[in-house]
Scaffold this motif. Structure first.
Motif, PDB file in Angstrom:
ATOM      1  N   SER A  74       0.721  -1.127  -0.038  1.00  0.00           N
ATOM      2  CA  SER A  74       0.057   0.011  -0.056  1.00  0.00           C
ATOM      3  C   SER A  74       0.959   1.184   0.172  1.00  0.00           C
ATOM      4  CB  SER A  74      -0.886   0.118   1.255  1.00  0.00           C
ATOM      5  OG  SER A  74      -1.706  -1.070   1.112  1.00  0.00           O
ATOM      6  N   THR A  75       1.966   1.127   0.961  1.00  0.00           N
ATOM      7  CA  THR A  75       2.732   2.593   0.817  1.00  0.00           C
ATOM      8  C   THR A  75       3.357   2.584  -0.506  1.00  0.00           C
ATOM      9  OG1 THR A  75       3.424   1.911   3.174  1.00  0.00           O
ATOM     10  CG2 THR A  75       4.858   3.150   1.649  1.00  0.00           C
ATOM     11  N   VAL A  76       4.040   1.536  -1.415  1.00  0.00           N
ATOM     12  CA  VAL A  76       4.379   1.923  -2.517  1.00  0.00           C
ATOM     13  C   VAL A  76       3.502   2.317  -3.641  1.00  0.00           C
ATOM     14  CG1 VAL A  76       5.284   0.461  -4.727  1.00  0.00           C
ATOM     15  CG2 VAL A  76       6.013  -0.169  -2.244  1.00  0.00           C
ATOM     16  N   VAL A  77       2.162   1.984  -3.502  1.00  0.00           N
ATOM     17  CA  VAL A  77       1.056   2.258  -4.499  1.00  0.00           C
ATOM     18  C   VAL A  77       0.841   3.934  -3.819  1.00  0.00           C
ATOM     19  CG1 VAL A  77      -1.167   2.028  -5.024  1.00  0.00           C
ATOM     20  CG2 VAL A  77       0.122   0.215  -4.952  1.00  0.00           C
ATOM     21  N   PHE A  78       0.766   3.970  -2.342  1.00  0.00           N
ATOM     22  CA  PHE A  78       0.421   5.407  -2.324  1.00  0.00           C
ATOM     23  C   PHE A  78       1.450   6.524  -2.559  1.00  0.00           C
ATOM     24  CE2 PHE A  78       1.373   8.478   1.267  1.00  0.00           C
ATOM     25  CZ  PHE A  78       0.131   9.138   1.076  1.00  0.00           C
TER      26      PHE A  78
END
Length: 284
Positions: free
Chosen positions: A180-184
């Motif tokens: 999720s952090t990468v996508v965010f």
């Protein structure tokens, strides 16, 4: 003074964009963390409930499967059944103990000693009195096997742990948070680029128009007046100010021309009166 104001305008404009991105990122990050925490808590609750149901089923099945062996104290047969049941539990079952009609242990696999053994013996005696017993934390279960006469012959006590389940849930949650952090981060970068295109660049062009108006170029075209947002409203206000300043500049130029013409007339009049006062009536 104008240069200072324009520099402050640019800094403030940049800081507004950065603050907008930062606020969006912080809000999204907090929301994602809360959702992840709630999701992990719900997953642990569901896993605990599922493990409790499994513990009841395995203990009941093991009790039934070892009833004859418990009656005749066949420790080897009991050990084989217990090991097979523990293997099926996939790490959630810590140990199992077979006990006789008095609550005394017959065999424990793996061996239990000290407080653990005492706790299982105590729960076994409660089960002999009521048919089954569960510890306060729900992780130790005891069930009894009855003979044909209905009297307790002994039973099985099992100990369980949700540590392995919680560890897997935590691991999966961390993986999800990382993804999720990468996508965010990717989405935040795209949002920053979009904000730059929608806000920063139009404001830069509007700042250039302010510079031209400040330099008395009242014929300059103000960009963005067709927009329906706040930038469009600011552009239209600037355009109206440009028109008013242009009209005022033209009026001032007209007054200056009239004043110059009036000055010339007054000078000629004073010159003529001076000549007349000298008695020169031939001058026209």
């Amino acid at each position: 003074m104008k240069a200072v104001l324009l520099r402050l305008l640019r800094i403030r404009r940049a800081s507004v964009l950065l603050r907008a991105v930062a606020i969006t990122a912080a809000t999204t990050g907090i929301l994602a963390a809360l959702l992840s925490w709630q999701g992990a808590a719900l997953a642990r609750k569901v896993a605990r409930e599922g493990m409790t149901e499994l513990a009841q089923e395995v203990t009941a099945s093991l009790t039934t499967g070892t009833a004859a062996a418990i009656r005749f104290r066949k420790t080897q047969d009991i050990t084989v059944e217990i090991r097979a049941a523990l293997q099926r539990a996939e790490g959630t079952a810590l140990r199992a103990m077979a006990f006789d009609a008095t609550g005394a242990p017959i065999v424990s696999e793996p061996p239990a000693t000290g407080e653990k053994l005492a706790a299982m013996e105590e729960l076994a005696k409660k089960a002999l009195a009521s048919g089954s017993a569960v510890s306060a934390d729900g992780l130790t279960i005891a069930q009894i096997a009855r003979g044909n006469d209905g009297k307790p012959q002994g039973g099985i006590a099992t100990q369980w742990s949700d540590a392995a389940l919680n560890s897997r849930i935590t691991e999966e949650t961390l993986k999800l948070l990382l993804q999720s952090t990468v996508v965010f981060v990717i989405l935040a970068c795209l949002a920053a680029l979009a904000l730059r295109a929608m806000v920063s660049r139009p404001l830069v062009r509007l700042g250039a128009a302010v510079d031209r108006v400040a330099a008395s170029d009242f014929t300059a075209t103000v960009p963005g007046i067709q927009r329906g947002d706040e930038i469009g409203a600011l552009a239209r206000n600037l355009d109206r100010m440009r028109l008013h300043l242009g009209e005022a500049d033209r009026a001032a130029a007209s007054r200056a021309a009239d004043q110059a013409e009036l000055t010339q007339v007054m000078d000629r009049l004073r010159e003529t009166l001076g000549i007349l006062a000298a008695g020169d009536l031939a001058t026209r």
